[in-house]
Scaffold this motif. Structure first.
Motif, PDB file in Angstrom:
ATOM      1  N   VAL A   7       0.849  -1.188   0.000  1.00 59.11           N
ATOM      2  CA  VAL A   7       0.000   0.000   0.000  1.00 59.11           C
ATOM      3  C   VAL A   7       0.886   1.240   0.000  1.00 59.11           C
ATOM      4  N   VAL A   8       0.548   2.213  -0.843  1.00 61.63           N
ATOM      5  CA  VAL A   8       1.167   3.531  -0.803  1.00 61.63           C
ATOM      6  C   VAL A   8       0.075   4.530  -0.446  1.00 61.63           C
ATOM      7  N   VAL A   9       0.343   5.382   0.530  1.00 63.76           N
ATOM      8  CA  VAL A   9      -0.635   6.355   1.006  1.00 63.76           C
ATOM      9  C   VAL A   9      -0.205   7.753   0.577  1.00 63.76           C
ATOM     10  N   LEU A  10      -1.137   8.517   0.019  1.00 64.28           N
ATOM     11  CA  LEU A  10      -0.888   9.891  -0.397  1.00 64.28           C
ATOM     12  C   LEU A  10      -1.598  10.840   0.562  1.00 64.28           C
ATOM     13  N   ILE A  11      -0.873  11.860   1.037  1.00 63.89           N
ATOM     14  CA  ILE A  11      -1.422  12.802   2.006  1.00 63.89           C
ATOM     15  C   ILE A  11      -1.056  14.231   1.615  1.00 63.89           C
ATOM     16  N   SER A  12      -1.781  15.171   2.237  1.00 68.94           N
ATOM     17  CA  SER A  12      -1.428  16.588   2.118  1.00 68.94           C
ATOM     18  C   SER A  12      -1.416  17.300   3.460  1.00 68.94           C
ATOM     19  N   GLY A  13      -1.939  16.639   4.507  1.00 72.72           N
ATOM     20  CA  GLY A  13      -2.129  17.350   5.762  1.00 72.72           C
ATOM     21  C   GLY A  13      -1.801  16.529   6.991  1.00 72.72           C
ATOM     22  N   SER A  14      -2.696  16.582   7.981  1.00 72.43           N
ATOM     23  CA  SER A  14      -2.391  16.049   9.309  1.00 72.43           C
ATOM     24  C   SER A  14      -2.271  14.536   9.342  1.00 72.43           C
ATOM     25  N   VAL A  37       4.684   6.632   2.352  1.00 66.19           N
ATOM     26  CA  VAL A  37       3.741   7.745   2.448  1.00 66.19           C
ATOM     27  C   VAL A  37       4.338   8.890   1.645  1.00 66.19           C
ATOM     28  N   ILE A  38       3.560   9.404   0.691  1.00 67.21           N
ATOM     29  CA  ILE A  38       4.020  10.482  -0.183  1.00 67.21           C
ATOM     30  C   ILE A  38       3.115  11.685   0.003  1.00 67.21           C
ATOM     31  N   SER A  39       3.721  12.865   0.147  1.00 62.51           N
ATOM     32  CA  SER A  39       2.964  14.099   0.349  1.00 62.51           C
ATOM     33  C   SER A  39       3.375  15.138  -0.684  1.00 62.51           C
ATOM     34  N   ASN A  40       2.422  15.976  -1.069  1.00 61.43           N
ATOM     35  CA  ASN A  40       2.744  17.116  -1.934  1.00 61.43           C
ATOM     36  C   ASN A  40       3.090  18.356  -1.120  1.00 61.43           C
ATOM     37  N   ARG A  41       3.100  18.213   0.212  1.00 64.03           N
ATOM     38  CA  ARG A  41       3.445  19.328   1.090  1.00 64.03           C
ATOM     39  C   ARG A  41       4.480  18.868   2.114  1.00 64.03           C
ATOM     40  N   ALA A  42       5.576  19.596   2.204  1.00 58.56           N
ATOM     41  CA  ALA A  42       6.652  19.223   3.126  1.00 58.56           C
ATOM     42  C   ALA A  42       6.253  19.392   4.583  1.00 58.56           C
ATOM     43  N   ASP A  43       5.259  20.264   4.855  1.00 53.78           N
ATOM     44  CA  ASP A  43       4.858  20.525   6.235  1.00 53.78           C
ATOM     45  C   ASP A  43       3.700  19.646   6.689  1.00 53.78           C
ATOM     46  N   ALA A  44       3.325  18.643   5.914  1.00 52.79           N
ATOM     47  CA  ALA A  44       2.221  17.762   6.303  1.00 52.79           C
ATOM     48  C   ALA A  44       2.606  16.947   7.535  1.00 52.79           C
ATOM     49  N   TYR A  45       1.797  17.043   8.590  1.00 54.61           N
ATOM     50  CA  TYR A  45       2.116  16.327   9.828  1.00 54.61           C
ATOM     51  C   TYR A  45       2.054  14.808   9.649  1.00 54.61           C
ATOM     52  N   GLY A  46       1.314  14.372   8.642  1.00 52.15           N
ATOM     53  CA  GLY A  46       1.275  12.943   8.367  1.00 52.15           C
ATOM     54  C   GLY A  46       2.645  12.353   8.083  1.00 52.15           C
ATOM     55  N   LEU A  47       3.574  13.160   7.599  1.00 51.44           N
ATOM     56  CA  LEU A  47       4.942  12.677   7.380  1.00 51.44           C
ATOM     57  C   LEU A  47       5.606  12.306   8.694  1.00 51.44           C
ATOM     58  N   VAL A  48       5.307  13.068   9.737  1.00 52.99           N
ATOM     59  CA  VAL A  48       5.824  12.756  11.066  1.00 52.99           C
ATOM     60  C   VAL A  48       5.217  11.447  11.575  1.00 52.99           C
ATOM     61  N   ASP A  85       0.073  -2.563  -4.661  1.00 51.59           N
ATOM     62  CA  ASP A  85      -1.170  -3.235  -5.027  1.00 51.59           C
ATOM     63  C   ASP A  85      -2.364  -2.298  -4.841  1.00 51.59           C
ATOM     64  N   LEU A  86      -2.196  -1.311  -3.941  1.00 53.94           N
ATOM     65  CA  LEU A  86      -3.280  -0.387  -3.611  1.00 53.94           C
ATOM     66  C   LEU A  86      -2.691   0.988  -3.304  1.00 53.94           C
ATOM     67  N   VAL A  87      -3.332   2.026  -3.839  1.00 52.43           N
ATOM     68  CA  VAL A  87      -2.978   3.408  -3.528  1.00 52.43           C
ATOM     69  C   VAL A  87      -4.140   4.007  -2.737  1.00 52.43           C
ATOM     70  N   VAL A  88      -3.824   4.614  -1.603  1.00 45.91           N
ATOM     71  CA  VAL A  88      -4.835   5.139  -0.691  1.00 45.91           C
ATOM     72  C   VAL A  88      -4.689   6.655  -0.594  1.00 45.91           C
ATOM     73  N   LEU A  89      -5.735   7.376  -0.972  1.00 43.84           N
ATOM     74  CA  LEU A  89      -5.758   8.826  -0.827  1.00 43.84           C
ATOM     75  C   LEU A  89      -6.296   9.151   0.562  1.00 43.84           C
ATOM     76  N   MET A 108      -7.222   2.001  -6.383  1.00 44.76           N
ATOM     77  CA  MET A 108      -7.030   3.276  -5.688  1.00 44.76           C
ATOM     78  C   MET A 108      -8.315   3.651  -4.959  1.00 44.76           C
ATOM     79  N   PHE A 109      -8.165   3.972  -3.667  1.00 43.13           N
ATOM     80  CA  PHE A 109      -9.278   4.347  -2.796  1.00 43.13           C
ATOM     81  C   PHE A 109      -9.219   5.826  -2.442  1.00 43.13           C
ATOM     82  N   ASN A 110     -10.390   6.374  -2.180  1.00 43.52           N
ATOM     83  CA  ASN A 110     -10.507   7.689  -1.549  1.00 43.52           C
ATOM     84  C   ASN A 110     -11.557   7.600  -0.457  1.00 43.52           C
ATOM     85  N   ILE A 111     -11.464   8.485   0.515  1.00 42.48           N
ATOM     86  CA  ILE A 111     -12.511   8.608   1.527  1.00 42.48           C
ATOM     87  C   ILE A 111     -13.056  10.025   1.462  1.00 42.48           C
TER      88      ILE A 111
END
Length: 216
Positions: A7-14, A37-48, A85-89, A108-111
């Motif tokens: 699974v690869v997870v894409l985030i932008s925020g917390s 975990v891949i983010s388009n924002r360097a300050d996304a807390y999800g990276l932490v 196998d799965l990309v999770v937004l 690919m999933f989204n919520i």
């Protein structure tokens, strides 16, 4: 244990939904594995959150690319390096190009914070209150080229209470999101869930039209 599901997870925020996935996978009884975990924002807390869980992270700043297509091409290359196998937004605040979406068709999933097909797009909690809805909730769906329009997998609902504000309603819906997103990922990782035609199938049975509905 089934064959591992990358699974690869894409985030932008917390990354609160990412945290819910991390916590669920920590139980150790699912074949899902978050490879990155891949983010388009360097300050996304999800990276932490990801780093704290020992998950590799990557930042791909969309502002560094000349076009949406160029960014999505680079993002696709970064994702595919992990053989997902799965990309999770999970709060990934980007509109994706058709070519990118087609590349991950059926994986690919989204919520989304509404009971789709109601309230596609933004400001869903206020819109539900303005409409006088008796219930509100969230939906996990396969991603297609139609915004918030892919086949529904699972939805969770909560009653709209007297005196609810968009903030109070959002808080309850977030709690529901943290329940159903890990559930959908588990189903997929275990080979129980797939996209077939215009609808999702769970254990060989169609989930059309609304997906599995969970009421709180």
């Amino acid at each position: 244990m089934s064959t591992p599901c990358n699974v690869v997870v894409l985030i932008s925020g917390s990354g609160s939904n990412l945290q819910a996935l991390i916590d669920d996978l920590a139980a150790g009884d699912t074949p899902a594995r978050i490879r990155a975990v891949i983010s388009n924002r360097a300050d996304a807390y999800g990276l932490v959150r990801a780093a704290n869980a020992g998950i590799p992270t990557q930042v791909l700043d969309h502002k560094a690319f000349a076009s949406r297509e160029a960014f999505d091409a680079a993002l696709q290359e970064a994702i595919d390096a992990y053989t997902p196998d799965l990309v999770v937004l999970a709060g990934f605040m980007r509109i994706l190009t058709p070519a990118f979406v087609r590349h991950y068709h059926g994986r690919m999933f989204n919520i989304h914070p509404s009971l789709l097909p109601k309230y596609k797009g933004l400001d869903t909690h206020r819109r539900a209150l303005d409409a006088g809805d008796a219930e509100h909730g969230c939906s996990v769906h396969f991603v297609t080229e139609e915004l918030d329009g892919g086949a529904l997998v699972v939805q969770a609902s909560t009653a709209v209470l007297p005196g609810d504000t968009p903030e109070s309603l959002a808080q309850r819906v977030h709690g529901l999101e943290h329940r159903i997103y890990p559930l959908a990922v588990r189903w997929f990782a275990e080979g129980r869930l797939r996209l077939e035609g215009d609808g999702a199938m769970l254990d060989g049975e169609s989930l059309l039209p609304t997906g599995r509905l969970i009421r709180s």
